[in-house]
Scaffold this motif. Structure first.
Motif, PDB file in Angstrom:
ATOM      1  N   GLY A   1     -13.366 137.782  -1.019  1.00 52.85           N
ATOM      2  CA  GLY A   1     -14.037 136.597  -0.478  1.00 52.85           C
ATOM      3  C   GLY A   1     -13.329 135.285  -0.767  1.00 52.85           C
ATOM      4  O   GLY A   1     -13.914 134.209  -0.595  1.00 52.85           O
ATOM      5  N   LYS A   2     -12.054 135.336  -1.169  1.00 52.48           N
ATOM      6  CA  LYS A   2     -11.317 134.098  -1.485  1.00 52.48           C
ATOM      7  C   LYS A   2     -11.259 133.149  -0.294  1.00 52.48           C
ATOM      8  O   LYS A   2     -11.595 131.970  -0.413  1.00 52.48           O
ATOM      9  CB  LYS A   2      -9.875 134.412  -1.912  1.00 52.48           C
ATOM     10  N   SER A   3     -10.795 133.665   0.849  1.00 53.07           N
ATOM     11  CA  SER A   3     -10.602 132.783   2.020  1.00 53.07           C
ATOM     12  C   SER A   3     -11.917 132.125   2.419  1.00 53.07           C
ATOM     13  O   SER A   3     -11.951 130.934   2.752  1.00 53.07           O
ATOM     14  CB  SER A   3     -10.070 133.567   3.216  1.00 53.07           C
ATOM     15  N   THR A   4     -13.004 132.894   2.352  1.00 52.78           N
ATOM     16  CA  THR A   4     -14.325 132.362   2.696  1.00 52.78           C
ATOM     17  C   THR A   4     -14.689 131.207   1.768  1.00 52.78           C
ATOM     18  O   THR A   4     -15.100 130.123   2.215  1.00 52.78           O
ATOM     19  CB  THR A   4     -15.385 133.488   2.550  1.00 52.78           C
ATOM     20  N   GLN A   5     -14.510 131.405   0.466  1.00 58.83           N
ATOM     21  CA  GLN A   5     -14.883 130.354  -0.498  1.00 58.83           C
ATOM     22  C   GLN A   5     -13.933 129.162  -0.436  1.00 58.83           C
ATOM     23  O   GLN A   5     -14.355 128.021  -0.653  1.00 58.83           O
ATOM     24  CB  GLN A   5     -14.929 130.941  -1.924  1.00 58.83           C
TER      25      GLN A   5
ATOM     26  N   SER B   1      -1.582 136.510  -9.468  1.00 58.06           N
ATOM     27  CA  SER B   1      -1.478 137.705  -8.609  1.00 58.06           C
ATOM     28  C   SER B   1      -0.249 138.520  -8.992  1.00 58.06           C
ATOM     29  O   SER B   1      -0.290 139.757  -8.996  1.00 58.06           O
ATOM     30  CB  SER B   1      -1.358 137.297  -7.133  1.00 58.06           C
ATOM     31  N   THR B   2       0.853 137.842  -9.314  1.00 56.78           N
ATOM     32  CA  THR B   2       2.065 138.563  -9.701  1.00 56.78           C
ATOM     33  C   THR B   2       1.859 139.279 -11.034  1.00 56.78           C
ATOM     34  O   THR B   2       2.217 140.453 -11.195  1.00 56.78           O
ATOM     35  CB  THR B   2       3.257 137.585  -9.809  1.00 56.78           C
ATOM     36  N   THR B   3       1.253 138.563 -12.000  1.00 52.44           N
ATOM     37  CA  THR B   3       1.004 139.178 -13.309  1.00 52.44           C
ATOM     38  C   THR B   3       0.168 140.446 -13.123  1.00 52.44           C
ATOM     39  O   THR B   3       0.437 141.488 -13.715  1.00 52.44           O
ATOM     40  CB  THR B   3       0.235 138.192 -14.222  1.00 52.44           C
TER      41      THR B   3
HETATM   42  N1  Z5A Z   1       0.263 139.984  -3.826  1.00 55.04           N
HETATM   43  C1  Z5A Z   1       0.976 140.551  -4.877  1.00 55.04           C
HETATM   44  O1  Z5A Z   1       1.018 141.772  -5.012  1.00 55.04           O
HETATM   45  N2  Z5A Z   1       1.639 139.724  -5.721  1.00 55.04           N
HETATM   46  C2  Z5A Z   1       1.644 138.374  -5.589  1.00 55.04           C
HETATM   47  O2  Z5A Z   1       2.286 137.666  -6.390  1.00 55.04           O
HETATM   48  C3  Z5A Z   1       0.890 137.800  -4.497  1.00 55.04           C
HETATM   49  C4  Z5A Z   1       0.223 138.650  -3.642  1.00 55.04           C
HETATM   50  C5  Z5A Z   1       0.861 136.327  -4.298  1.00 55.04           C
HETATM   51  C6  Z5A Z   1      -1.674 139.388   0.044  1.00 55.04           C
HETATM   52  O3  Z5A Z   1      -2.657 139.742   0.907  1.00 55.04           O
HETATM   53  C7  Z5A Z   1      -1.323 140.653  -0.733  1.00 55.04           C
HETATM   54  O4  Z5A Z   1      -0.204 140.414  -1.563  1.00 55.04           O
HETATM   55  C8  Z5A Z   1      -2.459 141.053  -1.649  1.00 55.04           C
HETATM   56  C9  Z5A Z   1      -1.940 140.863  -3.048  1.00 55.04           C
HETATM   57  C10 Z5A Z   1      -0.460 140.874  -2.888  1.00 55.04           C
HETATM   58  N3  Z5A Z   1      -2.711 142.449  -1.405  1.00 55.04           N
HETATM   59  N4  Z5A Z   1      -3.641 143.165  -1.506  1.00 55.04           N
HETATM   60  N5  Z5A Z   1      -4.243 144.122  -1.397  1.00 55.04           N
HETATM   61  P1  Z5A Z   1      -3.367 138.806   1.944  1.00 55.04           P
HETATM   62  O5  Z5A Z   1      -2.966 137.390   1.747  1.00 55.04           O
HETATM   63  O6  Z5A Z   1      -3.157 139.381   3.302  1.00 55.04           O
HETATM   64  O7  Z5A Z   1      -4.881 139.088   1.651  1.00 55.04           O
HETATM   65  P2  Z5A Z   1      -5.723 138.984   0.305  1.00 55.04           P
HETATM   66  O8  Z5A Z   1      -5.242 137.823  -0.496  1.00 55.04           O
HETATM   67  O9  Z5A Z   1      -5.746 140.298  -0.370  1.00 55.04           O
HETATM   68  O10 Z5A Z   1      -7.157 138.569   0.798  1.00 55.04           O
HETATM   69  P3  Z5A Z   1      -8.020 139.146   1.930  1.00 55.04           P
HETATM   70  O11 Z5A Z   1      -8.004 140.630   1.983  1.00 55.04           O
HETATM   71  O12 Z5A Z   1      -7.652 138.408   3.172  1.00 55.04           O
HETATM   72  O13 Z5A Z   1      -9.469 138.818   1.490  1.00 55.04           O
HETATM   73  P4  Z5A Z   1     -10.176 137.505   0.909  1.00 55.04           P
HETATM   74  O14 Z5A Z   1      -9.521 136.264   1.415  1.00 55.04           O
HETATM   75  O15 Z5A Z   1     -10.315 137.610  -0.545  1.00 55.04           O
HETATM   76  O16 Z5A Z   1     -11.617 137.655   1.540  1.00 55.04           O
HETATM   77  P5  Z5A Z   1     -12.294 137.015   2.860  1.00 55.04           P
HETATM   78  O17 Z5A Z   1     -11.301 137.075   4.006  1.00 55.04           O
HETATM   79  O18 Z5A Z   1     -12.904 135.729   2.539  1.00 55.04           O
HETATM   80  O19 Z5A Z   1     -13.457 138.065   3.051  1.00 55.04           O
HETATM   81  C11 Z5A Z   1     -13.212 139.415   3.390  1.00 55.04           C
HETATM   82  C12 Z5A Z   1     -14.391 139.947   4.234  1.00 55.04           C
HETATM   83  O20 Z5A Z   1     -15.571 139.942   3.434  1.00 55.04           O
HETATM   84  C13 Z5A Z   1     -14.716 139.063   5.451  1.00 55.04           C
HETATM   85  O21 Z5A Z   1     -15.126 139.878   6.487  1.00 55.04           O
HETATM   86  C14 Z5A Z   1     -15.856 138.169   4.956  1.00 55.04           C
HETATM   87  O22 Z5A Z   1     -16.700 137.755   5.988  1.00 55.04           O
HETATM   88  C15 Z5A Z   1     -16.575 139.094   3.984  1.00 55.04           C
HETATM   89  N6  Z5A Z   1     -17.194 138.355   2.852  1.00 55.04           N
HETATM   90  C16 Z5A Z   1     -16.709 137.257   2.225  1.00 55.04           C
HETATM   91  N7  Z5A Z   1     -17.531 136.863   1.235  1.00 55.04           N
HETATM   92  C17 Z5A Z   1     -18.562 137.741   1.226  1.00 55.04           C
HETATM   93  C18 Z5A Z   1     -19.728 137.875   0.408  1.00 55.04           C
HETATM   94  N8  Z5A Z   1     -19.990 137.035  -0.597  1.00 55.04           N
HETATM   95  N9  Z5A Z   1     -20.561 138.880   0.674  1.00 55.04           N
HETATM   96  C19 Z5A Z   1     -20.298 139.773   1.685  1.00 55.04           C
HETATM   97  N10 Z5A Z   1     -19.219 139.709   2.493  1.00 55.04           N
HETATM   98  C20 Z5A Z   1     -18.344 138.707   2.264  1.00 55.04           C
END
Ligand code: Z5A
Length: 213
Positions: free
Chosen positions: A16-20, A103-105
């Protein structure tokens, strides 16, 4: 002029990072504060090319070595800090980053098992003097995060998202350990709470931090 506040968001996929970040950005702008949002890997032209390579490298090609992966994430960050983050902070603009060196750590250190001391040195070299003031960790059961990510991407997962549940359990435990070790910087939140409740807690913590400067 005071430097901007540097806020980072961490947690495993789908937490939920992007959402927050969107909600916090809106709060800060409504309060009249100039704010820059960046993401990792990426956020610059060079960084977006690295993102493509590190997340989309085809599985059937020779796999990317963990050491190479680590340096690619660090390279993207080194460019982002110098091109965007450090200049913005110096100009009094708050910066919100979707992932930073924790994230890297966690992924390359606790997840891949690379040497944590080497990672600290590489992280420090990549960012110079630019360190986060405040880090929000959205802690979530990896299975729930994975289900959210699958739903959002309709089953098309990138190279990192295709890792095993065991890997993501290590990532989660690594984050919680890091948050305990660096408690003053971290705020740990339960990522399964409703969006609005999380947003209120985050906004309150940011206001407290801003008032204490
Ligand atoms: N990575 C690494 O290995 N080393 C590093 O140094 C760095 C990164 C910098 C980058 O992925 C990948 O690179 C990541 C770590 C690695 N890999 N993994 N696995 P990215 O940038 O493509 O994506 P992400 O950073 O992993 O985030 P994400 O998957 O896009 O998710 P998010 O931003 O945390 O969540 P969101 O988009 O806000 O929400 C996800 C869904 O949940 C969405 O449908 C929302 O509507 C829903 N949502 C959000 N909040 C809630 C709550 N509270 N309740 C219910 N549903 C919710």
């Amino acid at each position: 002029m005071a430097n901007g506040l540097f806020i980072t968001f961490e947690g495993s996929e789908g937490c939920g990072k992007s959402t927050q970040i969107q909600l916090l950005h809106a709060h800060l702008e409504e309060a009249g504060a100039r704010t820059l949002v960046v993401r990792e890997p990426g956020g610059t032209s060079a960084g977006e090319e690295i993102r493509q390579l590190v997340l989309q490298h085809r599985k059937d090609d020779t796999p990317i070595a963990p050491e190479c992966e680590l340096l690619l994430f660090a390279a993207s960050r080194a460019q982002l800090v110098r091109e965007k983050i450090a200049p913005a902070l110096s100009a009094g603009i708050h910066v919100i980053a979707d992932r930073f060196y924790d994230s890297t750590t966690v992924y390359q250190g606790f997840g891949r098992g690379l040497d944590l001391r080497a990672i600290r040195q590489i992280n420090d070299f990549a960012v110079g003097r630019t360190h986060p003031d405040l880090t929000f960790l959205l802690d979530l059961d990896p299975a729930e995060g994975h289900a959210r990510a699958m739903q959002r991407s309709q089953g098309r997962l990138d190279r990192m998202e295709s890792e095993s549940m065991d890997f993501f359990e290590k990532v989660r435990a690594g984050y919680l350990r890091l948050a305990r070790e660096e408690a003053p910087r971290f705020t740990v939140l339960d990522g399964s709470l409703p969006r609005e409740r999380l947003a209120a807690e985050i906004w309150s913590a940011v206001q407290t931090k801003l008032a204490s400067r």
